[in-house]
Design an enzyme around this catalytic site. Structure first.
Site, PDB file in Angstrom:
ATOM      1  N   GLY A   1       0.820  -1.226   0.000  1.00  0.00           N
ATOM      2  CA  GLY A   1       0.000   0.000   0.000  1.00  0.00           C
ATOM      3  C   GLY A   1       0.848   1.267   0.000  1.00  0.00           C
ATOM      4  O   GLY A   1       0.471   2.255   0.646  1.00  0.00           O
TER       5      GLY A   1
ATOM      6  N   GLY B   1      -0.657   4.890  -0.617  1.00  0.00           N
ATOM      7  CA  GLY B   1      -1.716   5.378   0.267  1.00  0.00           C
ATOM      8  C   GLY B   1      -1.207   6.470   1.203  1.00  0.00           C
ATOM      9  O   GLY B   1       0.000   6.724   1.293  1.00  0.00           O
TER      10      GLY B   1
ATOM     11  N   MET C   1      -1.107   6.523   4.505  1.00  0.00           N
ATOM     12  CA  MET C   1      -0.224   5.958   5.531  1.00  0.00           C
ATOM     13  C   MET C   1       1.017   5.345   4.899  1.00  0.00           C
ATOM     14  O   MET C   1       2.131   5.490   5.413  1.00  0.00           O
ATOM     15  CB  MET C   1      -0.979   4.881   6.318  1.00  0.00           C
ATOM     16  CG  MET C   1      -1.975   5.411   7.295  1.00  0.00           C
ATOM     17  SD  MET C   1      -1.191   6.183   8.703  1.00  0.00           S
ATOM     18  CE  MET C   1      -0.648   4.731   9.604  1.00  0.00           C
TER      19      MET C   1
ATOM     20  N   THR D   1      -3.414  -1.861   8.873  1.00  0.00           N
ATOM     21  CA  THR D   1      -4.735  -1.870   8.231  1.00  0.00           C
ATOM     22  C   THR D   1      -5.772  -2.341   9.234  1.00  0.00           C
ATOM     23  O   THR D   1      -5.556  -3.338   9.932  1.00  0.00           O
ATOM     24  CB  THR D   1      -4.723  -2.825   7.011  1.00  0.00           C
ATOM     25  OG1 THR D   1      -3.592  -2.510   6.217  1.00  0.00           O
ATOM     26  CG2 THR D   1      -5.994  -2.697   6.196  1.00  0.00           C
ATOM     27  N   THR D   2      -6.896  -1.634   9.281  1.00  0.00           N
ATOM     28  CA  THR D   2      -7.931  -1.987  10.254  1.00  0.00           C
ATOM     29  C   THR D   2      -9.033  -2.779   9.559  1.00  0.00           C
ATOM     30  O   THR D   2      -9.001  -2.982   8.347  1.00  0.00           O
ATOM     31  CB  THR D   2      -8.493  -0.719  10.911  1.00  0.00           C
ATOM     32  OG1 THR D   2      -8.832   0.224   9.881  1.00  0.00           O
ATOM     33  CG2 THR D   2      -7.467  -0.076  11.828  1.00  0.00           C
TER      34      THR D   2
ATOM     35  N   PRO E   1      -4.195  -1.579  15.828  1.00  0.00           N
ATOM     36  CA  PRO E   1      -5.270  -0.701  15.355  1.00  0.00           C
ATOM     37  C   PRO E   1      -4.854   0.768  15.386  1.00  0.00           C
ATOM     38  O   PRO E   1      -5.407   1.584  14.663  1.00  0.00           O
ATOM     39  CB  PRO E   1      -6.406  -0.959  16.339  1.00  0.00           C
ATOM     40  CG  PRO E   1      -6.116  -2.293  16.939  1.00  0.00           C
ATOM     41  CD  PRO E   1      -4.616  -2.405  16.958  1.00  0.00           C
ATOM     42  N   ASN E   2      -3.869   1.107  16.225  1.00  0.00           N
ATOM     43  CA  ASN E   2      -3.388   2.488  16.270  1.00  0.00           C
ATOM     44  C   ASN E   2      -1.902   2.498  16.627  1.00  0.00           C
ATOM     45  O   ASN E   2      -1.517   1.999  17.673  1.00  0.00           O
ATOM     46  CB  ASN E   2      -4.193   3.294  17.294  1.00  0.00           C
ATOM     47  CG  ASN E   2      -4.123   4.768  16.995  1.00  0.00           C
ATOM     48  OD1 ASN E   2      -3.045   5.294  16.756  1.00  0.00           O
ATOM     49  ND2 ASN E   2      -5.252   5.432  16.985  1.00  0.00           N
TER      50      ASN E   2
ATOM     51  N   HIS F   1     -13.053  10.540  12.146  1.00  0.00           N
ATOM     52  CA  HIS F   1     -12.026  10.345  11.121  1.00  0.00           C
ATOM     53  C   HIS F   1     -12.383  11.109   9.854  1.00  0.00           C
ATOM     54  O   HIS F   1     -13.544  11.499   9.654  1.00  0.00           O
ATOM     55  CB  HIS F   1     -11.876   8.858  10.780  1.00  0.00           C
ATOM     56  CG  HIS F   1     -11.094   8.095  11.809  1.00  0.00           C
ATOM     57  ND1 HIS F   1     -11.653   7.655  12.981  1.00  0.00           N
ATOM     58  CD2 HIS F   1      -9.789   7.729  11.846  1.00  0.00           C
ATOM     59  CE1 HIS F   1     -10.726   7.039  13.699  1.00  0.00           C
ATOM     60  NE2 HIS F   1      -9.580   7.065  13.040  1.00  0.00           N
TER      61      HIS F   1
ATOM     62  N   LYS G   1     -12.197   7.230   5.034  1.00  0.00           N
ATOM     63  CA  LYS G   1     -12.038   5.972   5.770  1.00  0.00           C
ATOM     64  C   LYS G   1     -13.151   5.008   5.387  1.00  0.00           C
ATOM     65  O   LYS G   1     -14.319   5.392   5.341  1.00  0.00           O
ATOM     66  CB  LYS G   1     -12.042   6.255   7.278  1.00  0.00           C
ATOM     67  CG  LYS G   1     -11.761   5.034   8.116  1.00  0.00           C
ATOM     68  CD  LYS G   1     -11.504   5.410   9.560  1.00  0.00           C
ATOM     69  CE  LYS G   1     -11.343   4.181  10.428  1.00  0.00           C
ATOM     70  NZ  LYS G   1     -10.230   3.321  10.030  1.00  0.00           N
TER      71      LYS G   1
ATOM     72  N   THR H   1      -9.445   1.451  16.361  1.00  0.00           N
ATOM     73  CA  THR H   1      -9.086   1.990  17.681  1.00  0.00           C
ATOM     74  C   THR H   1     -10.280   1.957  18.625  1.00  0.00           C
ATOM     75  O   THR H   1     -10.150   1.582  19.794  1.00  0.00           O
ATOM     76  CB  THR H   1      -8.586   3.447  17.529  1.00  0.00           C
ATOM     77  OG1 THR H   1      -7.515   3.445  16.594  1.00  0.00           O
ATOM     78  CG2 THR H   1      -8.128   4.033  18.842  1.00  0.00           C
TER      79      THR H   1
HETATM   80  P1  NAP Z   1      -5.440   4.832   1.618  1.00  0.00           P
HETATM   81  O1  NAP Z   1      -4.859   6.182   1.465  1.00  0.00           O
HETATM   82  O2  NAP Z   1      -6.744   4.516   0.945  1.00  0.00           O
HETATM   83  O3  NAP Z   1      -4.337   3.769   1.151  1.00  0.00           O
HETATM   84  C1  NAP Z   1      -4.566   2.421   0.917  1.00  0.00           C
HETATM   85  C2  NAP Z   1      -3.668   2.001  -0.215  1.00  0.00           C
HETATM   86  O4  NAP Z   1      -3.737   0.585  -0.386  1.00  0.00           O
HETATM   87  C3  NAP Z   1      -4.080   2.624  -1.567  1.00  0.00           C
HETATM   88  O5  NAP Z   1      -2.935   3.117  -2.215  1.00  0.00           O
HETATM   89  C4  NAP Z   1      -4.676   1.438  -2.319  1.00  0.00           C
HETATM   90  O6  NAP Z   1      -4.529   1.584  -3.719  1.00  0.00           O
HETATM   91  C5  NAP Z   1      -3.819   0.320  -1.772  1.00  0.00           C
HETATM   92  N1  NAP Z   1      -4.385  -0.999  -1.986  1.00  0.00           N
HETATM   93  C6  NAP Z   1      -5.693  -1.356  -2.045  1.00  0.00           C
HETATM   94  N2  NAP Z   1      -5.787  -2.682  -2.240  1.00  0.00           N
HETATM   95  C7  NAP Z   1      -4.526  -3.160  -2.292  1.00  0.00           C
HETATM   96  C8  NAP Z   1      -3.975  -4.446  -2.491  1.00  0.00           C
HETATM   97  N3  NAP Z   1      -4.757  -5.505  -2.678  1.00  0.00           N
HETATM   98  N4  NAP Z   1      -2.626  -4.581  -2.480  1.00  0.00           N
HETATM   99  C9  NAP Z   1      -1.830  -3.524  -2.298  1.00  0.00           C
HETATM  100  N5  NAP Z   1      -2.281  -2.257  -2.124  1.00  0.00           N
HETATM  101  C10 NAP Z   1      -3.620  -2.094  -2.124  1.00  0.00           C
HETATM  102  O7  NAP Z   1      -5.659   4.484   3.154  1.00  0.00           O
HETATM  103  P2  NAP Z   1      -4.796   4.993   4.412  1.00  0.00           P
HETATM  104  O8  NAP Z   1      -5.438   6.193   5.010  1.00  0.00           O
HETATM  105  O9  NAP Z   1      -3.344   5.044   4.035  1.00  0.00           O
HETATM  106  O10 NAP Z   1      -5.059   3.801   5.425  1.00  0.00           O
HETATM  107  C11 NAP Z   1      -4.629   2.485   5.132  1.00  0.00           C
HETATM  108  C12 NAP Z   1      -5.133   1.564   6.249  1.00  0.00           C
HETATM  109  O11 NAP Z   1      -4.461   1.923   7.472  1.00  0.00           O
HETATM  110  C13 NAP Z   1      -6.639   1.670   6.552  1.00  0.00           C
HETATM  111  O12 NAP Z   1      -7.134   0.399   6.908  1.00  0.00           O
HETATM  112  C14 NAP Z   1      -6.699   2.608   7.756  1.00  0.00           C
HETATM  113  O13 NAP Z   1      -7.849   2.400   8.558  1.00  0.00           O
HETATM  114  C15 NAP Z   1      -5.444   2.181   8.479  1.00  0.00           C
HETATM  115  N6  NAP Z   1      -4.868   3.153   9.415  1.00  0.00           N
HETATM  116  C16 NAP Z   1      -4.230   2.624  10.481  1.00  0.00           C
HETATM  117  C17 NAP Z   1      -3.604   3.445  11.376  1.00  0.00           C
HETATM  118  C18 NAP Z   1      -2.885   2.822  12.546  1.00  0.00           C
HETATM  119  O14 NAP Z   1      -2.300   3.551  13.349  1.00  0.00           O
HETATM  120  N7  NAP Z   1      -2.895   1.482  12.670  1.00  0.00           N
HETATM  121  C19 NAP Z   1      -3.616   4.831  11.206  1.00  0.00           C
HETATM  122  C20 NAP Z   1      -4.271   5.360  10.084  1.00  0.00           C
HETATM  123  C21 NAP Z   1      -4.879   4.494   9.174  1.00  0.00           C
HETATM  124  P3  NAP Z   1      -5.766   2.193  -4.607  1.00  0.00           P
HETATM  125  O15 NAP Z   1      -6.136   3.488  -3.972  1.00  0.00           O
HETATM  126  O16 NAP Z   1      -5.187   2.321  -5.967  1.00  0.00           O
HETATM  127  O17 NAP Z   1      -6.873   1.183  -4.515  1.00  0.00           O
END
Ligand code: NAP
Length: 258
Positions: free
Chosen positions: A9, A12, A14, A92-93, A118-119, A147, A151, A158
């Site tokens: 990813g 994205g 993150m 990823t959540t 989760p965070n 958020h 999302k 979280t």
């Molecule tokens: P995002 O901007 O939508 O990024 C997700 C990325 O994954 C996009 O570039 C997407 O590409 C890509 N993707 C989708 N399907 C894929 C696959 N099968 N293989 C490889 N890449 C793929 O989302 P984000 O805000 O970065 O968040 C990503 C995840 O982290 C979410 O689940 C979010 O809830 C979580 N998160 C966790 C925390 C934490 O602290 N744990 C903090 C913030 C966010 P396309 O757009 O081209 O489909």
């Protein structure tokens, strides 16, 4: 020892931050990235891009896979990584209880570490832990998570994790009036063992959570705000280092920082 890291990813919100943090770190080598759209491939520093995780692992042999993708893809990524001896660090959540259980079994079978956080923000982890401490004495709890509107999953990982931690100290009971009625469906939010979670989605927000604990004549509010995604990076760096020393499933950063 240099830790070889792959990121799933990388385009994205993150993923971009994680790639930058890994490239900056002296003890990490970013060996490859997984992107399901190769035509929009990530090319910084000539890091190889793969659309198949199996191929990525076969060709670049990472020690750790950092996954920051989508709920629909993460479980399969984690299982493939574990089956091939690669330690997942998952931000990823959206994991279901069943998937978490399956992951636990897989980690036990493979005997290599895996972190699902989760965070990754240290402040948010403290907020969750303080909420658990407080709920022992103030068991009437409502969680409001807020958020950005891109999302996909609700409630946030979280908020679910906070409710699970609180459930460890709070006997289940239905909060609010016993004949309470929702005039509009969803008005009282999601119900976790009688405790309610409310999800707000608005442009401009990043990741925020308030835990409200009510008692006779008093209210305790615990609040955490992530204003930028850099707030998550120290947790990701810590997890990459720490997972190399672990051989169990760690669900939540609190198990390694507290
Ligand atoms: P995002 O901007 O939508 O990024 C997700 C990325 O994954 C996009 O570039 C997407 O590409 C890509 N993707 C989708 N399907 C894929 C696959 N099968 N293989 C490889 N890449 C793929 O989302 P984000 O805000 O970065 O968040 C990503 C995840 O982290 C979410 O689940 C979010 O809830 C979580 N998160 C966790 C925390 C934490 O602290 N744990 C903090 C913030 C966010 P396309 O757009 O081209 O489909």
């Amino acid at each position: 020892m240099m830790i070889k890291v792959a990121v799933a990813g990388p385009r994205g919100r993150m993923g971009k931050e994680a790639v930058a943090s890994i490239l900056k770190h002296n003890d990490f080598e970013l060996v490859s990235v997984l992107d399901h759209r190769k035509e929009e491939a990530f090319i910084e520093n000539d890091i190889p891009v793969f659309t198949s995780l199996t191929e990525l692992i076969y060709q670049t042999a990472p020690d750790v896979l950092v996954d920051l993708t989508v709920p629909a893809a993460v479980y399969e990524h984690a299982i493939i990584a574990l089956d091939n001896g690669v330690r997942p660090v998952i931000g990823t959540t959206g994991f279901t209880d069943l998937q978490l259980e399956e992951m636990r079994k897989k980690v036990e079978e493979k005997k290599i570490g895996c972190i699902i956080a989760p965070n990754f923000s240290i402040g948010a982890v403290l907020m969750m832990k303080f909420s658990q401490m407080a709920a022992k004495y103030l068991p009437d709890v409502e969680i409001i998570e807020m958020h950005h509107d891109q999302k996909i999953d609700a409630p946030s990982g979280t908020a679910i994790k906070t409710a699970q931690l609180i459930n460890e100290v709070r006997p289940p009971f239905e909060q609010g009036h016993e004949v309470e009625e929702e005039i509009l469906a969803g008005a009282r939010g999601a119900n976790v063992s009688g405790m309610h979670i409310h999800s707000v989605r608005l442009p401009g927000l990043v990741a925020h959570q308030q835990v409200l604990l009510g008692g006779e004549g008093q209210l305790l509010t615990l609040r955490h705000d992530s204003f930028t995604r850099t707030s998550f990076m120290s947790g990701i760096v810590l997890s990459i280092t720490e997972i190399m020393k672990q051989d169990t499933l760690i669900y939540g950063l609190e198990d390694i920082i507290l």
